[in-house]
Scaffold this motif. Structure first.
Motif, PDB file in Angstrom:
ATOM      1  N   VAL A 105      36.868  48.502  73.510  1.00 25.82           N
ATOM      2  CA  VAL A 105      37.738  47.427  74.022  1.00 25.82           C
ATOM      3  C   VAL A 105      37.579  47.171  75.513  1.00 25.82           C
ATOM      4  O   VAL A 105      38.177  46.233  76.042  1.00 25.82           O
ATOM      5  N   LEU A 106      36.773  47.959  76.185  1.00 30.50           N
ATOM      6  CA  LEU A 106      36.672  47.914  77.648  1.00 30.50           C
ATOM      7  C   LEU A 106      36.427  46.510  78.205  1.00 30.50           C
ATOM      8  O   LEU A 106      37.055  46.109  79.176  1.00 30.50           O
ATOM      9  N   LEU A 107      35.551  45.762  77.583  1.00 30.73           N
ATOM     10  CA  LEU A 107      35.184  44.451  78.115  1.00 30.73           C
ATOM     11  C   LEU A 107      35.920  43.292  77.429  1.00 30.73           C
ATOM     12  O   LEU A 107      35.634  42.134  77.720  1.00 30.73           O
ATOM     13  N   ASP A 108      36.858  43.615  76.547  1.00 32.58           N
ATOM     14  CA  ASP A 108      37.585  42.579  75.819  1.00 32.58           C
ATOM     15  C   ASP A 108      38.762  42.090  76.656  1.00 32.58           C
ATOM     16  O   ASP A 108      39.788  42.746  76.770  1.00 32.58           O
ATOM     17  N   LYS A 109      38.621  40.920  77.243  1.00 39.26           N
ATOM     18  CA  LYS A 109      39.653  40.354  78.129  1.00 39.26           C
ATOM     19  C   LYS A 109      40.782  39.673  77.349  1.00 39.26           C
ATOM     20  O   LYS A 109      41.736  39.204  77.944  1.00 39.26           O
ATOM     21  N   SER A 110      40.663  39.617  76.017  1.00 39.54           N
ATOM     22  CA  SER A 110      41.680  38.921  75.226  1.00 39.54           C
ATOM     23  C   SER A 110      42.848  39.820  74.834  1.00 39.54           C
ATOM     24  O   SER A 110      43.751  39.388  74.135  1.00 39.54           O
ATOM     25  N   LEU A 138      47.674  43.740  76.382  1.00 32.01           N
ATOM     26  CA  LEU A 138      48.241  45.059  76.682  1.00 32.01           C
ATOM     27  C   LEU A 138      47.286  45.937  77.489  1.00 32.01           C
ATOM     28  O   LEU A 138      47.658  47.023  77.912  1.00 32.01           O
ATOM     29  N   LEU A 139      46.060  45.453  77.700  1.00 32.84           N
ATOM     30  CA  LEU A 139      45.079  46.245  78.455  1.00 32.84           C
ATOM     31  C   LEU A 139      44.839  45.705  79.852  1.00 32.84           C
ATOM     32  O   LEU A 139      43.844  46.052  80.479  1.00 32.84           O
ATOM     33  N   LYS A 140      45.732  44.881  80.348  1.00 29.71           N
ATOM     34  CA  LYS A 140      45.575  44.383  81.715  1.00 29.71           C
ATOM     35  C   LYS A 140      45.709  45.560  82.677  1.00 29.71           C
ATOM     36  O   LYS A 140      46.626  46.373  82.554  1.00 29.71           O
ATOM     37  N   GLY A 141      44.783  45.653  83.608  1.00 27.36           N
ATOM     38  CA  GLY A 141      44.825  46.750  84.573  1.00 27.36           C
ATOM     39  C   GLY A 141      43.860  47.854  84.200  1.00 27.36           C
ATOM     40  O   GLY A 141      42.773  47.601  83.698  1.00 27.36           O
ATOM     41  N   ALA A 142      44.265  49.068  84.414  1.00 31.75           N
ATOM     42  CA  ALA A 142      43.423  50.244  84.171  1.00 31.75           C
ATOM     43  C   ALA A 142      43.353  50.535  82.669  1.00 31.75           C
ATOM     44  O   ALA A 142      44.293  51.082  82.088  1.00 31.75           O
ATOM     45  N   VAL A 143      42.241  50.182  82.045  1.00 34.05           N
ATOM     46  CA  VAL A 143      42.101  50.267  80.597  1.00 34.05           C
ATOM     47  C   VAL A 143      42.297  51.696  80.091  1.00 34.05           C
ATOM     48  O   VAL A 143      43.065  51.925  79.154  1.00 34.05           O
ATOM     49  N   ARG A 144      41.620  52.655  80.695  1.00 35.78           N
ATOM     50  CA  ARG A 144      41.706  54.047  80.232  1.00 35.78           C
ATOM     51  C   ARG A 144      43.161  54.537  80.232  1.00 35.78           C
ATOM     52  O   ARG A 144      43.654  55.076  79.244  1.00 35.78           O
TER      53      ARG A 144
END
Length: 177
Positions: free
Chosen positions: A117-122, A125-131
């Motif tokens: 999901v790292l490069l999935d901008k859609s 809930l992953l806005k910001g620091a993905v990890r």
């Protein structure tokens, strides 16, 4: 002949566990229709999930998600339904899924999820620091998927292997031919 409303296989699990890919192949294998609750929300709202989150907030999205999921579950035809990762957060959704079909939870190693999901901008809930977001959300949702009839760890399995495991478990659980 009418089809029992329990003629559904519902896929649940955290984002990036493979629900969309597995649902398409599973539906093909069972010769059923395939639906994705996130796609239904976007279609009904006429905008992306990211836009819904940004403009209306998560609560509004969850309300739409519950409404669209209920519509999918109540359709009389056999179907494979991929849910959004957070659909399990509401008891009403969990109860409806169990009432209408066989629920299969997909799980995956957190690092593999991050890679997927790292490069999935859609994914709002992953806005910001993905990890940090992935690990935080996984901790928050610990146990949320435990109500499923089956859990399959997709970390090291092909989509075909996951589908085969679901079909085998569904046949053992189901009274359908």
């Amino acid at each position: 002949m009418s089809v029992s409303p329990k003629g559904k296989v519902i896929l649940i699990g955290f984002m990036g566990t493979g629900k969309s890919s597995v649902s398409r192949l599973l539906a093909e294998k069972l010769e059923w229709s395939c639906a994705d609750s996130d796609e239904e929300v976007e279609r009904a709202a006429g905008r992306s999930i990211s836009d819904i989150f940004a403009e209306d907030g998560e609560q509004a999205f969850r309300d739409m998600e519950s409404r669209e999921l209920r519509k999918l579950l109540e359709q009389p035809s056999h179907a494979v339904i991929a849910t959004g990762g957070g659909a399990v957060l509401r008891e009403e959704n969990r109860s409806a899924m169990l009432k209408h079909g066989f629920v299969a939870a997909l799980s995956c190693d957190p690092e593999r999820i991050i890679a997927r999901v790292l490069l999935d901008k859609s994914r709002p809930l992953l806005k910001g620091a993905v990890r940090e977001r992935v690990y935080g959300l996984l901790e928050t949702r610990k146990g949320a998927y435990d109500f499923a009839h089956l859990t399959v760890d997709t970390t090291e399995l092909s989509v075909e292997d996951v589908v085969d495991r679901i079909v085998m478990a569904w046949k053992q659980h189901s009274t359908f031919p």
